[in-house]
Design an enzyme around this catalytic site. Structure first.
Site, mmCIF file in Angstrom:
data_model
loop_
_atom_site.group_PDB
_atom_site.id
_atom_site.type_symbol
_atom_site.label_atom_id
_atom_site.label_comp_id
_atom_site.label_asym_id
_atom_site.label_seq_id
_atom_site.Cartn_x
_atom_site.Cartn_y
_atom_site.Cartn_z
ATOM 1 N N ASP A 260 0.834 -1.207 0.000
ATOM 2 C CA ASP A 260 0.000 0.000 0.000
ATOM 3 C C ASP A 260 0.865 1.252 0.000
ATOM 4 O O ASP A 260 0.574 2.229 -0.667
ATOM 5 C CB ASP A 260 -0.946 0.001 1.203
ATOM 6 C CG ASP A 260 -0.222 -0.183 2.532
ATOM 7 O OD1 ASP A 260 0.902 -0.719 2.537
ATOM 8 O OD2 ASP A 260 -0.769 0.220 3.575
ATOM 9 N N ARG B 158 5.214 4.133 6.259
ATOM 10 C CA ARG B 158 4.789 3.993 7.652
ATOM 11 C C ARG B 158 4.840 2.523 8.099
ATOM 12 O O ARG B 158 5.251 1.651 7.337
ATOM 13 C CB ARG B 158 3.382 4.564 7.832
ATOM 14 C CG ARG B 158 2.317 3.785 7.109
ATOM 15 C CD ARG B 158 0.951 4.382 7.377
ATOM 16 N NE ARG B 158 -0.089 3.687 6.657
ATOM 17 C CZ ARG B 158 -1.045 4.282 5.955
ATOM 18 N NH1 ARG B 158 -1.098 5.594 5.870
ATOM 19 N NH2 ARG B 158 -1.972 3.569 5.345
ATOM 20 N N ASP B 159 4.379 2.268 9.306
ATOM 21 C CA ASP B 159 4.438 0.897 9.832
ATOM 22 C C ASP B 159 3.293 0.067 9.230
ATOM 23 O O ASP B 159 2.377 -0.355 9.915
ATOM 24 C CB ASP B 159 4.348 0.916 11.367
ATOM 25 C CG ASP B 159 3.077 1.580 11.868
ATOM 26 O OD1 ASP B 159 2.334 2.156 11.039
ATOM 27 O OD2 ASP B 159 2.810 1.525 13.073
ATOM 28 N N GLU B 160 3.372 -0.150 7.923
ATOM 29 C CA GLU B 160 2.335 -0.902 7.229
ATOM 30 C C GLU B 160 2.980 -1.704 6.095
ATOM 31 O O GLU B 160 3.308 -2.848 6.271
ATOM 32 C CB GLU B 160 1.255 0.047 6.730
ATOM 33 C CG GLU B 160 0.031 -0.693 6.256
ATOM 34 C CD GLU B 160 -1.281 -0.059 6.667
ATOM 35 O OE1 GLU B 160 -1.287 1.016 7.248
ATOM 36 O OE2 GLU B 160 -2.323 -0.667 6.373
ATOM 37 N N ASP C 131 -5.947 -2.461 -2.977
ATOM 38 C CA ASP C 131 -5.085 -1.527 -3.694
ATOM 39 C C ASP C 131 -4.563 -2.177 -4.977
ATOM 40 O O ASP C 131 -4.536 -1.561 -6.042
ATOM 41 C CB ASP C 131 -3.894 -1.113 -2.816
ATOM 42 C CG ASP C 131 -4.323 -0.636 -1.433
ATOM 43 O OD1 ASP C 131 -5.236 -1.239 -0.853
ATOM 44 O OD2 ASP C 131 -3.732 0.327 -0.929
ATOM 45 N N GLU D 256 -2.378 8.972 -0.718
ATOM 46 C CA GLU D 256 -3.344 7.982 -0.242
ATOM 47 C C GLU D 256 -4.775 8.535 -0.262
ATOM 48 O O GLU D 256 -5.719 7.830 -0.559
ATOM 49 C CB GLU D 256 -2.995 7.591 1.199
ATOM 50 C CG GLU D 256 -3.982 6.662 1.863
ATOM 51 C CD GLU D 256 -3.500 6.201 3.230
ATOM 52 O OE1 GLU D 256 -2.703 6.915 3.866
ATOM 53 O OE2 GLU D 256 -3.914 5.105 3.646
HETATM 54 C C1 BGC Z 1 -4.046 0.690 3.796
HETATM 55 C C2 BGC Z 1 -4.873 0.677 2.561
HETATM 56 C C3 BGC Z 1 -5.719 -0.544 2.637
HETATM 57 C C4 BGC Z 1 -6.632 -0.328 3.801
HETATM 58 C C5 BGC Z 1 -7.756 -1.249 3.995
HETATM 59 C C6 BGC Z 1 -4.947 0.835 4.956
HETATM 60 O O1 BGC Z 1 -4.314 0.922 6.150
HETATM 61 O O2 BGC Z 1 -3.037 1.629 3.761
HETATM 62 O O3 BGC Z 1 -4.317 1.058 1.416
HETATM 63 O O4 BGC Z 1 -6.287 -0.980 1.500
HETATM 64 O O5 BGC Z 1 -5.940 -0.128 4.985
HETATM 65 O O6 BGC Z 1 -8.841 -0.512 3.940
#
Ligand code: BGC
Length: 764
Positions: free
Chosen positions: A356, A360-362, A369, A640
């Site tokens: 995504d 960040r912490d993701e 996406d 985003e």
């Molecule tokens: C992400 C998105 C993802 C979503 C789910 C987010 O935290 O960054 O791109 O699809 O969560 O709704």
């Protein structure tokens, strides 16, 4: 292919040093010295790791892959690499060495603690050597290897890397090195439960270096902080050259934007530390680039060195190594910058899996996406191998009931873990189908067919009531809705009902499965899915159409889905709904309101329903909210959210605000397909039959695109003239093409391979 590639004696080897769920441990160095009594004809190194590895032989780095062996669900499979290494070996003493990093295996991933799969990184390697006289020998990782820790004190994707150059181990991977202070490794046998396989898809590499002269100096007492602007948001890291006294701690921090004081804005990184430290040994100019981390940034701050110290910095762009295939340009420079931003959004996020965001912490492989963007991605770059690999990750993530989560590889990120919800888990059908369309690649459909069927059955059995998906009696959660739409009164999931989105995608799944079954020759299945689709469409109309023919909730996304997925009866009902959609867009002053789910189809729907002018007004809109608003405000990647930054409020909610999320870049496909006009014929996938269908509009006086298809490069350039359109076309050998001119520009024309220059007259 599996563990049998390795000799029976091979063991996973690892260091006795271990971190904990919240504390990092230094990176282990591993070495094995061995003797060859003659020169080498050829040699092959087969290697993998749980974690990340970099190998060296006699002081030379092996290969150029970054973050090998790549990211998979390590509880099920891990990929291996093999390298021809004969030229690195010699007669006499040789050393095979490796450095390990935590990576996705045991480092921080997303918002969770460390050690998701295991407590520390492990190496598995085998060197098969053929000597000059034809004899062979095999060396594997086993208990005879030695290990030590050295300069890499911490190394983590989210936290960054800490390197203390005073603790370097010297020529540790070279012959003649003393192993004093090194200890024996610990070992573990190979487990039959873990499949060890050849790499699928392209590896990550260092793709580019960015130089910058844009520098701001901030003086704090006797130190200066240097803020470098690479003028491009990207995923990667920096390489620094520095000259400072021994023990100087150089701190490197990263950010996508600056705050109003000109300082790094890091709040949107959430819990990710995103900081590297380099501790100087004080021996002239020292050059350093971290090995096992990356950041998402445009600005890098260097702190800790005095005014008179020397420092130079280069940005290193990292992503999965995909060949660029598409180019788009037109007469509106802002749209050209938008295309640039889309490409950089893709570069920054196609790193091992489609993430995504990179900062960040993701940084997870979010399915929603990926499915909205896959078509655009396949224009910009060759993503066939990349998706083959990730579609296998989807299979690995599928539950035994057939549910597909919202993230792959999955490790407890999806609410409930087995269902990613509408428009997210459906990526499991949409992505392979799109890869088939763009590359004519039936294998991805065949490999994934059973998984898709299983998924559809899961929806039918566990998520639907009376053909309504996300019906509250079957699914209390309902999914992420029209994520980040602006029509949800401040709610992140927008104003379109979740059961409407769910049912629309359920119908779409059935339609695609009918086509997939047909392509694979499964006639009976195709009939089943066709019937399912009819029933779902009927249920959709019964539940979501208002008596006067509109769709409940009145949101644009509701109308877009109903129209795009063909859930509305042809003729008057369709016309009425499309008119209402166009009216709503106009009512908002041609500004966007849709989220992740509705936006990708919006312009296509408007065009198809006869509102090309409205589509162009949206595309070329420069004020908030629109695609060009970020462009006007200096964006170099896709944001985003529409309101990621506004002049009134500054940066949005720090909890969810990335400036490098490719999802809204899905408009790129429309720019290629309709603005420039390169389209495929879904009955002859892989551009075997190319459709040129330029749809000039808005302010544009010319547009052009080219695409390297599986058959060769195709291209279009159109230009408005006094009397009509001048079009230049390239049709690759072995394909056929049809020009479908815009309305009022004459009849269809069939085109043979070669170049064509056509003058189209507009009829009055
Ligand atoms: C992400 C998105 C993802 C979503 C789910 C987010 O935290 O960054 O791109 O699809 O969560 O709704």
């Amino acid at each position: 292919m599996n563990s049998s590639l390795f000799a029976a004696a091979a063991r996973w080897i690892f260091s006795p040093v271990v971190g904990s769920p919240r504390s990092m441990a230094p990176s282990p160095y591993l070495r094995k010295s061995f003797h060859l009594n003659q020169s080498v004809k050829s040699a092959r190194l087969t290697v993998t790791a749980l974690g990340l590895y970099e190998c060296e032989i006699n002081g030379q780095r092996v290969g150029d892959q970054v973050f090998a062996p790549g990211w998979t669900d390590y509880s099920k499979r891990v990929m291996l690499q093999s390298y021809e290494v004969g030229s690195l070996l010699r007669s006499g003493e040789n050393v095979l060495g490796a450095i390990l990093g935590d990576g996705w295996y045991c480092g921080y991933v997303a918002w969770k603690d460390r050690q998701n799969y295991g407590d520390r990184p492990k190496l598995l390697a085998q060197l098969d050597v053929t000597l000059e006289d034809g004899s062979t020998l095999t060396l594997t990782t086993d208990e005879s290897w030695k290990t030590a820790v050295g300069a890499i004190r911490e190394s983590d994707f989210l936290s960054g890397e800490v390197y203390d150059a005073r603790m370097e181990l010297g020529a540790w991977s070279q012959p003649g090195y003393s192993e004093e202070g090194w200890q024996s490794v610990l070992t573990e046998p190979l487990s039959p439960a873990l499949s060890i396989e050849e790499r699928l898809g392209p590896p990550v590499r260092r793709i580019d270096e960015l130089k910058t002269t844009k520098l701001t100096l901030i003086t704090d007492w006797n130190q200066v902080r240097r803020i470098y602007d690479f003028e491009q948001n990207f995923a990667g890291r920096v390489k620094i050259s520095v000259r400072a006294s021994r023990g100087t701690v150089v701190r490197l921090r990263f950010a996508e934007i600056l705050d109003e004081k000109g300082e790094l804005y890091t709040e949107n990184l959430r819990s990710a530390r995103c900081t590297d430290y380099y501790i100087c040994k004080g021996e002239g100019v020292e050059v350093w680039e971290p090995r096992f981390t990356f950041h998402g940034f445009r600005y890098a701050e260097v702190q800790g060195i005095k005014k008179e110290d020397f420092v130079e910095i280069v940005g290193v762009v990292l992503h999965s190594d995909m060949k660029p295939t598409g180019r788009f340009r037109c007469s509106n420079e802002l749209l050209n910058q938008l295309q640039h931003n889309i490409v950089w959004g893709q570069k920054s996020n196609f790193l091992e899996v489609p993430t995504d965001c990179p900062q960040r912490d993701e940084r997870l492989g979010w399915l929603g996406d990926a499915q909205v963007f896959v078509r655009t991605a396949a224009f910009n770059m060759d993503v066939r191998g990349f998706f083959h690999k990730w579609v296998r990750d989807l299979r690995d993530a599928q539950s035994k009931e057939g549910g597909v989560p919202s993230v792959a590889p999955e490790r407890g990120y999806t609410p409930g873990e087995i269902d990613g919800g509408p428009a997210w888990s459906d990526a499991t059908i949409i992505c392979p189908w799109t890869i088939y369309l763009c590359y004519g690649d039936k294998k991805i459909l065949a490999d994934h067919y059973e998984s898709m069927r299983h998924y559809f059955d899961f929806l039918t059995k566990f998520r639907c009531a009376g053909h309504i998906r996300s019906h509250w009696t079957a699914d209390k959660w309902g999914g992420y809705g029209d994520w980040l739409a602006l029509d949800g009164s401040g709610k992140t999931d927008g104003g379109t009902p979740k059961d409407l989105i769910g049912t629309a995608f359920y119908a779409h799944d059935a339609k695609l499965l009918e086509k997939i079954a047909t392509a694979l020759g499964h006639e009976t299945d195709a009939l089943y899915y066709r019937k399912q689709r009819e029933d779902i469409a009927l249920a959709f109309r019964r539940r979501f159409l208002t008596p006067d023919g509109l769709v409940v909730s009145g949101t644009q996304t509701a109308a877009v889905l109903a129209l795009h997925f063909g859930l509305i009866e042809e003729g008057e009902p369709r016309k009425l709904l499309a008119q209402e959609l166009a009216r709503d867009v106009e009512k908002r002053g041609f500004h966007l309101a849709t989220g992740f789910v509705g936006t990708p189809y919006l312009l296509e729907v408007l065009e198809t329903e006869g509102y090309l002018d409205v589509a162009y007004k949206l595309l070329e809109q420069e004020t908030f909210p629109s695609w060009l608003f970020p462009v006007k405000n200096g964006a170099t990647t896709i944001w985003e959210r529409w309101d990621g930054w506004t002049p009134e409020k500054g940066p949005q909610d720090k909890g969810m605000n990335s400036y490098n999320h490719y999802a809204y870049g899905a408009v790129g496909a429309w720019m290629y397909r309709s603005v420039a006009g390169i389209e495929l014929d879904s009955s002859q996938p892989g551009y075997e039959h190319i459709l040129f269908r330029p749809r000039p509009g808005g302010s544009l006086t010319w547009a052009e695109a080219s695409l390297d298809t599986p058959h060769g490069t195709t291209a279009i350039h159109w230009e408005k003239t006094e009397t009509g359109l001048q079009i230049e076309l390239t049709v690759p050998q072995g394909t056929r093409a049809t020009l479908q001119p815009p309305a009022g520009y004459g009849a269809e024309q069939k085109l043979e391979p070669g170049r064509h220059s056509l003058t189209l007259k507009a009829s009055l």
